[in-house]
Design an enzyme around this catalytic site. Sequence first.
Site, PDB file in Angstrom:
ATOM      1  N   TYR A   1       0.853  -1.185   0.000  1.00 46.85           N
ATOM      2  CA  TYR A   1       0.000   0.000   0.000  1.00 46.85           C
ATOM      3  C   TYR A   1       0.891   1.237   0.000  1.00 46.85           C
ATOM      4  O   TYR A   1       1.895   1.294   0.721  1.00 46.85           O
ATOM      5  CB  TYR A   1      -0.898   0.024   1.238  1.00 46.85           C
ATOM      6  CG  TYR A   1      -1.672   1.317   1.383  1.00 46.85           C
ATOM      7  CD1 TYR A   1      -2.935   1.460   0.815  1.00 46.85           C
ATOM      8  CD2 TYR A   1      -1.121   2.422   2.045  1.00 46.85           C
ATOM      9  CE1 TYR A   1      -3.636   2.645   0.918  1.00 46.85           C
ATOM     10  CE2 TYR A   1      -1.814   3.611   2.147  1.00 46.85           C
ATOM     11  CZ  TYR A   1      -3.074   3.717   1.580  1.00 46.85           C
ATOM     12  OH  TYR A   1      -3.757   4.905   1.666  1.00 46.85           O
TER      13      TYR A   1
ATOM     14  N   GLU B   1      -3.167   7.634  -4.214  1.00 48.53           N
ATOM     15  CA  GLU B   1      -3.181   6.360  -3.496  1.00 48.53           C
ATOM     16  C   GLU B   1      -3.051   5.201  -4.467  1.00 48.53           C
ATOM     17  O   GLU B   1      -3.739   5.152  -5.488  1.00 48.53           O
ATOM     18  CB  GLU B   1      -4.486   6.236  -2.705  1.00 48.53           C
ATOM     19  CG  GLU B   1      -4.557   4.996  -1.823  1.00 48.53           C
ATOM     20  CD  GLU B   1      -5.868   4.925  -1.053  1.00 48.53           C
ATOM     21  OE1 GLU B   1      -6.950   5.020  -1.695  1.00 48.53           O
ATOM     22  OE2 GLU B   1      -5.828   4.786   0.174  1.00 48.53           O
TER      23      GLU B   1
END
Lengths: 290, 386
Positions: free
Chosen positions: B109, B197
Amino acid sequence: MSIYINKDTKLLVQGITGKEGMFHTQQCVTYGTNVVAGVTPGKEGQEMDGIPVYNTVKKAAQETGADASMIFVPPPFAADAIMEAADAGIKIITCITEGVPILDMMKVKNYIENKDVRLIGPNCPGIITPGECKIGIMPGPMHKPGGPIGVVSRSGTLTYEVVHQLTEQGIGQTTCIGIGGDPVNGTNFIDVLSEFQNDADTTGIVMVGEIGGNAEEEAAAFIKEKVTKPVVGFIAGLTAPPGRRMGHAGAIVSGSSGSGQGKIEAMKSNGIHVCENLGELGVLCAKVFN
Amino acid sequence: MKIHEYQGKELFRKHNIPVPDGSVAFSVDEAKGIAKKLGGFPVVVKAQIHAGGRGKGGGVKLANSMEEVKKYADEILGMNLITHQTGPEGRIVKKLLVEQGIDIKKELYLSIIPDRETAKIVIIASEAGGMDIEAVADETPEKIIKAYINPMLGIQAYHSREIAFGLNLPPALMKQFFGMLKNLYNLFVDYDCSLVEINPLVITGDDKIIAADAKVDIDGNGLFRHKDIISYRDLDEEDPLEVEASKFNLNYINLDGNIGNIVNGAGLAMATMDIIKAAGAEPANFMDVGGGATAEMVENAFRIIIQDEKVKGILINIFGGILRCDVFAKGVVQAAEKTGINIPVVVRMEGTNVDEGRKILSESGLNLDTAVDLKDAADKVAKLVA
């Protein structure tokens, strides 16, 4: 007494020849603010209602002794205007401009961090010490000079509402300050709360917050630890849906963080008198402060 | 401003951040054409809407043949995709991203956001990729690593090392990762992003780092610097009334309740919604006409709110400052005359020129209920819905 500004404050206005800048400068002068200079690049030598206009803040400050600035320049140039004022030695900079990019504000905040500068805003109504000095766009006459209550808020018209209710109850104000609705701003609740705590003439504080971020939670913890004066708190946006930006760039509930309920609980658990219905704020203040 | 994954990946390509080969499709035939060009299966078919959780909602499928590409494209295009972010009403899918499937060895992530408290740009990373990052942060906070960057200085080598070592990246991947992270940081800054993101950031079987997803939000206040991506705005993803309101510089959000409201200033508008709720009703909207509203803006605000069929009554709450009460009252009268309002309206006004404003309203002959203060206004609203 008061905080940040008083009858001796000498104000210059950046963007004085624009429509907004001109109008609100006139309003400030009418209220009694000592406006000593204006700045609009390229217009040095002109006058606005007898106030001399300069090309740069540095020269305006040198020639007039201005120690405070009110900024009305459009968003693309606001960060530049703030840094120019800070570099010229201006101590109190109030940026009214709405819509400044967050990246610009992050740079400004880091730039002024170690300077002897107090930035208020951006995206704010400004600051007023009733009866002495008004720097901003708030309607002056509704304020009641002489104190003893300080008001700090993230909002504009909501602050007017609060001040109006205080005045209706016969409660005067020392200084009222709108810190602005942006996620990154120059002055936060804690800065103002500690000033009010140290100001002998302020005997109580009204703090008006809203959803988004955790400034209210941090302020509540600070109040418990450092503020001995009674504080009345209000939070706007309890009914706002998560994930939506409610007008102010900073007013957004993300995940479990920033919710109105969480802020109210933080305030209550730290001994703040929370007003849960705006219509009753004045009455609650009368009860708490008298 | 939110943009789609395929648009985010366009920006990634421009900044040399590796993404899978692929392209956007608006029809099944286009989807097949793209799959054919990719020249190999599996192919991923992904719904393009402005909301996360698309996979769980059935909006992301792995196709192992051209028949499956056709089948999934057909299924997903036009479907009403419901995810935890769309709310129960869901969102109709109008476009697909068709891209090459990748051989996933590990999922990470990675995101970059502005941190409002410190005024720093923060890089957030985790070895627990491909999962709901809020849940990771709640349950296993030790798996989240952060690096704070002063925007005046920009990203330094040690920031990248902090993140890379925190992610336990194998030494052979370090150089590749540093380059990618620097490019991602530059993209964030160059485009005034409020969020970038990648979840998941994939390490492939042959040790390549590839962004399998791309979520990019742009700070609306920074858009004036980015004329090149204004066309990325997708009006299909926005409420039609909100789009209409934005044309007139009105700050409007459509909500579920039945009491419409018009207020000047965002803080007061939120507080007014709260007052409606406290009075036992539900706000139908957030509407901030702004500090410097004109009579025309007020008229448009009125017109937009009464187009919302849920609205059974309207509360107007104005604190006159820059916007004077007399100007506002003229706008209300103008709007009422033009649109023929046939639902009850409660008006509460205070501030600059309030007496002139009230006079204009009372002499207008309109059926307006005037409230003396906020408490009175709330009581009158409660009566509207009783």
